[in-house]
Scaffold this motif. Structure first.
Motif, mmCIF file in Angstrom:
data_model
loop_
_atom_site.group_PDB
_atom_site.id
_atom_site.type_symbol
_atom_site.label_atom_id
_atom_site.label_comp_id
_atom_site.label_asym_id
_atom_site.label_seq_id
_atom_site.Cartn_x
_atom_site.Cartn_y
_atom_site.Cartn_z
ATOM 1 N N SER A 202 48.569 26.046 36.217
ATOM 2 C CA SER A 202 47.988 24.821 36.758
ATOM 3 C C SER A 202 46.860 25.203 37.700
ATOM 4 C CB SER A 202 49.044 24.006 37.513
ATOM 5 O OG SER A 202 50.112 23.639 36.655
ATOM 6 N N GLU A 203 45.722 24.564 37.523
ATOM 7 C CA GLU A 203 44.555 24.920 38.313
ATOM 8 C C GLU A 203 44.382 23.960 39.489
ATOM 9 O OE1 GLU A 203 39.991 26.450 37.550
ATOM 10 O OE2 GLU A 203 41.052 25.357 35.973
ATOM 11 N N TYR A 204 43.987 24.524 40.630
ATOM 12 C CA TYR A 204 43.725 23.755 41.850
ATOM 13 C C TYR A 204 42.326 24.099 42.348
ATOM 14 C CZ TYR A 204 48.778 23.191 41.554
ATOM 15 O OH TYR A 204 50.038 22.910 41.118
ATOM 16 N N THR A 205 41.915 23.440 43.395
ATOM 17 C CA THR A 205 40.548 23.664 43.892
ATOM 18 C C THR A 205 40.337 25.090 44.391
ATOM 19 O OG1 THR A 205 41.222 22.832 46.067
ATOM 20 C CG2 THR A 205 40.222 21.255 44.523
ATOM 21 N N ASP A 206 41.400 25.731 44.873
ATOM 22 C CA ASP A 206 41.251 27.062 45.453
ATOM 23 C C ASP A 206 41.910 28.158 44.626
ATOM 24 O OD1 ASP A 206 43.797 26.154 45.882
ATOM 25 O OD2 ASP A 206 43.971 26.983 47.915
ATOM 26 N N GLY A 207 42.326 27.869 43.396
ATOM 27 C CA GLY A 207 42.936 28.909 42.584
ATOM 28 C C GLY A 207 43.814 28.354 41.486
ATOM 29 N N VAL A 208 44.737 29.186 40.996
ATOM 30 C CA VAL A 208 45.580 28.844 39.855
ATOM 31 C C VAL A 208 47.025 29.200 40.171
ATOM 32 C CG1 VAL A 208 45.944 29.153 37.371
ATOM 33 C CG2 VAL A 208 43.651 29.423 38.327
ATOM 34 N N SER A 209 47.942 28.293 39.839
ATOM 35 C CA SER A 209 49.360 28.593 39.914
ATOM 36 C C SER A 209 49.813 29.057 38.531
ATOM 37 C CB SER A 209 50.156 27.352 40.339
ATOM 38 O OG SER A 209 51.543 27.622 40.316
ATOM 39 N N VAL A 210 50.408 30.247 38.481
ATOM 40 C CA VAL A 210 50.791 30.859 37.209
ATOM 41 C C VAL A 210 52.312 30.889 37.111
ATOM 42 C CG1 VAL A 210 50.604 32.903 35.746
ATOM 43 C CG2 VAL A 210 48.718 32.291 37.285
ATOM 44 N N ALA A 211 52.856 30.368 35.998
ATOM 45 C CA ALA A 211 54.299 30.339 35.788
ATOM 46 C C ALA A 211 54.713 31.528 34.935
ATOM 47 C CB ALA A 211 54.716 29.035 35.110
ATOM 48 N N VAL A 212 55.656 32.304 35.471
ATOM 49 C CA VAL A 212 56.236 33.435 34.753
ATOM 50 C C VAL A 212 57.737 33.206 34.727
ATOM 51 C CG1 VAL A 212 56.502 35.933 34.636
ATOM 52 C CG2 VAL A 212 54.384 34.951 35.538
ATOM 53 N N SER A 216 56.794 30.927 39.911
ATOM 54 C CA SER A 216 55.356 30.694 39.935
ATOM 55 C C SER A 216 54.722 31.392 41.132
ATOM 56 C CB SER A 216 55.039 29.189 40.012
ATOM 57 O OG SER A 216 55.464 28.530 38.845
ATOM 58 N N PHE A 217 53.488 31.825 40.958
ATOM 59 C CA PHE A 217 52.755 32.431 42.064
ATOM 60 C C PHE A 217 51.303 31.973 41.987
ATOM 61 C CE2 PHE A 217 52.085 35.290 38.540
ATOM 62 C CZ PHE A 217 50.782 35.749 38.699
ATOM 63 N N LYS A 218 50.571 32.177 43.037
ATOM 64 C CA LYS A 218 49.185 31.714 43.162
ATOM 65 C C LYS A 218 48.225 32.891 43.002
ATOM 66 C CE LYS A 218 46.808 27.904 44.531
ATOM 67 N NZ LYS A 218 46.730 27.555 45.956
ATOM 68 N N THR A 219 47.146 32.662 42.282
ATOM 69 C CA THR A 219 46.083 33.658 42.132
ATOM 70 C C THR A 219 44.740 32.953 42.260
ATOM 71 O OG1 THR A 219 45.181 35.397 40.690
ATOM 72 C CG2 THR A 219 46.008 33.424 39.609
ATOM 73 N N LYS A 220 43.745 33.655 42.769
ATOM 74 C CA LYS A 220 42.428 33.030 42.922
ATOM 75 C C LYS A 220 41.720 32.863 41.575
ATOM 76 C CE LYS A 220 41.705 34.684 47.663
ATOM 77 N NZ LYS A 220 40.912 35.597 48.531
ATOM 78 N N LYS A 221 41.856 33.874 40.700
ATOM 79 C CA LYS A 221 41.233 33.814 39.379
ATOM 80 C C LYS A 221 42.240 34.296 38.337
ATOM 81 C CE LYS A 221 37.151 32.782 41.160
ATOM 82 N NZ LYS A 221 36.578 31.420 41.052
ATOM 83 N N LEU A 222 42.200 33.674 37.149
ATOM 84 C CA LEU A 222 43.102 34.018 36.058
ATOM 85 C C LEU A 222 42.264 34.385 34.833
ATOM 86 C CD1 LEU A 222 46.015 34.115 34.902
ATOM 87 C CD2 LEU A 222 45.762 31.676 34.346
ATOM 88 N N LEU A 223 42.508 35.591 34.285
ATOM 89 C CA LEU A 223 41.735 36.095 33.158
ATOM 90 C C LEU A 223 42.672 36.372 31.988
ATOM 91 C CD1 LEU A 223 40.478 37.301 35.989
ATOM 92 C CD2 LEU A 223 38.963 38.532 34.441
ATOM 93 N N PHE A 224 42.380 35.789 30.828
ATOM 94 C CA PHE A 224 43.194 36.008 29.635
ATOM 95 C C PHE A 224 42.529 37.055 28.736
ATOM 96 C CE2 PHE A 224 44.886 31.922 30.942
ATOM 97 C CZ PHE A 224 46.238 32.042 30.643
ATOM 98 N N ASP A 343 36.938 26.368 36.408
ATOM 99 C CA ASP A 343 36.470 26.962 37.667
ATOM 100 C C ASP A 343 37.090 28.326 37.948
ATOM 101 O OD1 ASP A 343 34.866 24.798 38.117
ATOM 102 O OD2 ASP A 343 36.218 23.817 39.546
ATOM 103 N N HIS A 344 38.362 28.491 37.603
ATOM 104 C CA HIS A 344 39.078 29.709 37.991
ATOM 105 C C HIS A 344 39.731 30.439 36.821
ATOM 106 C CE1 HIS A 344 38.516 28.308 42.076
ATOM 107 N NE2 HIS A 344 39.131 27.167 41.781
ATOM 108 N N VAL A 345 39.463 30.011 35.584
ATOM 109 C CA VAL A 345 40.127 30.592 34.406
ATOM 110 C C VAL A 345 39.077 31.115 33.426
ATOM 111 C CG1 VAL A 345 41.744 30.182 32.516
ATOM 112 C CG2 VAL A 345 42.052 28.982 34.700
ATOM 113 N N PHE A 346 39.318 32.328 32.915
ATOM 114 C CA PHE A 346 38.361 33.014 32.055
ATOM 115 C C PHE A 346 39.105 33.648 30.881
ATOM 116 C CE2 PHE A 346 37.185 33.000 36.441
ATOM 117 C CZ PHE A 346 35.815 32.768 36.490
ATOM 118 N N CYS A 347 38.370 33.981 29.802
ATOM 119 C CA CYS A 347 39.014 34.689 28.691
ATOM 120 C C CYS A 347 38.034 35.623 27.997
ATOM 121 C CB CYS A 347 39.619 33.715 27.685
ATOM 122 S SG CYS A 347 38.443 32.897 26.592
ATOM 123 N N GLY A 348 38.587 36.715 27.449
ATOM 124 C CA GLY A 348 37.845 37.655 26.615
ATOM 125 C C GLY A 348 38.705 37.966 25.399
ATOM 126 N N VAL A 349 38.400 37.330 24.266
ATOM 127 C CA VAL A 349 39.270 37.395 23.085
ATOM 128 C C VAL A 349 38.430 37.412 21.805
ATOM 129 C CG1 VAL A 349 41.215 36.253 24.232
ATOM 130 C CG2 VAL A 349 39.479 34.868 23.097
#
Length: 370
Positions: A202-212, A216-224, A343-349
């Motif tokens: 889930s993305e927020y204004t200041d980062g991303v909450s990632v569910a494992v 869940s934990f918070k990260t500033k940027k998420l890269l797939f 804003d905070h999510v990227f991918c290289g695939v």
């Protein structure tokens, strides 16, 4: 997950960059981020015990495209697009060699060969006719002729007398390559969490909450960097493609050295430790092989065994020692997707079966999107 304060604080607090996938792309992205942001906290999440997908399951070809593949690509894409893709693959191979070193990855420049079955005269004639033109358009990049027609010297059967030789192709040991990348990542204080799948984010204004799992934990940027497993993420622009592989037991006095393509690249084989590694056959069942499930099928394994017996090792005694499969990422275009999704999510695939060649460059480009 039942985590202690120490585990939460060391692994999941104040995470700057989270990368999903610890394969070639993911680890190169992590290492590039470390170069750019020396004091950042970088976490890599991997769903497998080892890098899942194709990074440790491929054939170890340091190649950028057979002659027939390049000719076929020119029927679909412009000359500029084809050359740009070859440039990326070639640059990626040089980046990989520079980062890890040829000794570390067991780089062996035996060259590459394309074989043509006797019944495949149309492709053979087209390739031999267009060879001079392909050499001409590639000469500015390689400063030499890339492809040449040579007499088969390996004793293959059921093929045309001439093969197409490419001196710029080579072999690597992808197990050693990935071990070296993992060691480098650990040495650079990059945290790697294995056998954990990302269930959502889930993305927020200041980062991303990632569910494992249920955590869940918070990260500033998420890269797939999940390549063949990125269909949902890319809305179908990437499709999984399973590749089945087998390898023989050691064969005394094996004289075959190099990387070999057959039937427009749908089959490929090489020598390794006095064995023959052979893979491919996806063209026998495109629909069935568009899957993220690992495993083998009878129709493809029988065809691989037939090629081994009648074409590659027709007069040699051998036994098959092992079989496995890997998952590639392909699509309607061969151009990799390196994109900022939000804003905070990227991918290289979507490496198109060329992960060894292009993975290091795509990982670097992915990190440079930040």
């Amino acid at each position: 997950m039942d985590l202690s304060y120490w585990e939460l604080n060391s692994w999941f607090a104040n995470v700057d960059y989270t990368i999903v996938g610890s394969g070639i792309v993911g680890l190169h992205a992590a290492l590039r981020l470390r170069e750019r942001f020396p004091d950042s906290k970088i976490l890599v999440i991997e769903k497998g015990m080892l890098p899942q997908g194709a990074s440790t399951k491929n054939a170890g070809f340091a190649c950028f495209g057979s002659l027939s593949e390049i000719i076929d690509d020119l029927k679909i894409y412009s000359e500029e697009e084809v050359l740009a893709l070859i440039q990326k693959r070639w640059s990626g191979l040089q980046l990989l060699r520079k980062r890890l070193g040829d000794v570390t990855i067991d780089f062996r420049p035996h060259g590459g060969y394309e074989l043509f079955l006797n019944e495949d005269s149309n492709s053979y004639n087209e390739c031999t006719a267009r060879l001079p033109f392909i050499n001409e358009i590639l000469r500015p990049l390689f400063k030499a002729d890339v492809f040449a027609k040579e007499v088969d010297r390996f004793g293959f059967k059921g093929i045309h007398d001439y093969v197409i030789f490419n001196p710029f192709e080579a072999q690597i040991d992808t197990g050693r390559m990935m071990q070296a990348l993992l060691k480098e990542a650990v040495a650079q204080n990059i945290l790697i969490l294995n056998q954990k799948s990302v269930g959502g984010f889930s993305e927020y204004t200041d980062g991303v909450s990632v569910a494992v799992g249920d955590f869940s934990f918070k990260t500033k940027k998420l890269l797939f960097a999940t390549n063949g497993f990125a269909s949902e993420l890319t809305k179908g622009a990437v499709k999984p493609a399973r590749a089945q592989v087998l390898i023989t037991a050691p064969i005394p006095n094996l004289d075959i050295k190099g990387t070999f393509h057959l039937d427009q690249g749908y089959y490929y084989f090489r020598n390794i430790d006095n064995r023959i590694l052979l893979g491919g056959g996806r063209n026998l069942d495109f629909e069935g092989e568009t899957t993220t499930q690992f495993g083998q099928t009878e129709i493809i394994q029988k065809r691989l065994e037939d090629l081994l017996k009648t074409v590659i090792l027709p007069d040699t005694d051998y036994t098959i020692a092992h079989r496995w499969s890997g998952i590639m990422g392909i699509g309607s275009s061969k151009t990799p997707i390196v994109s900022q999704l939000s804003d905070h999510v990227f991918c290289g695939v979507r490496l198109g079966g060329m992960g060894v060649a292009i993975g290091s460059l795509i990982g670097t480009e992915l990190a440079d999107l930040i």
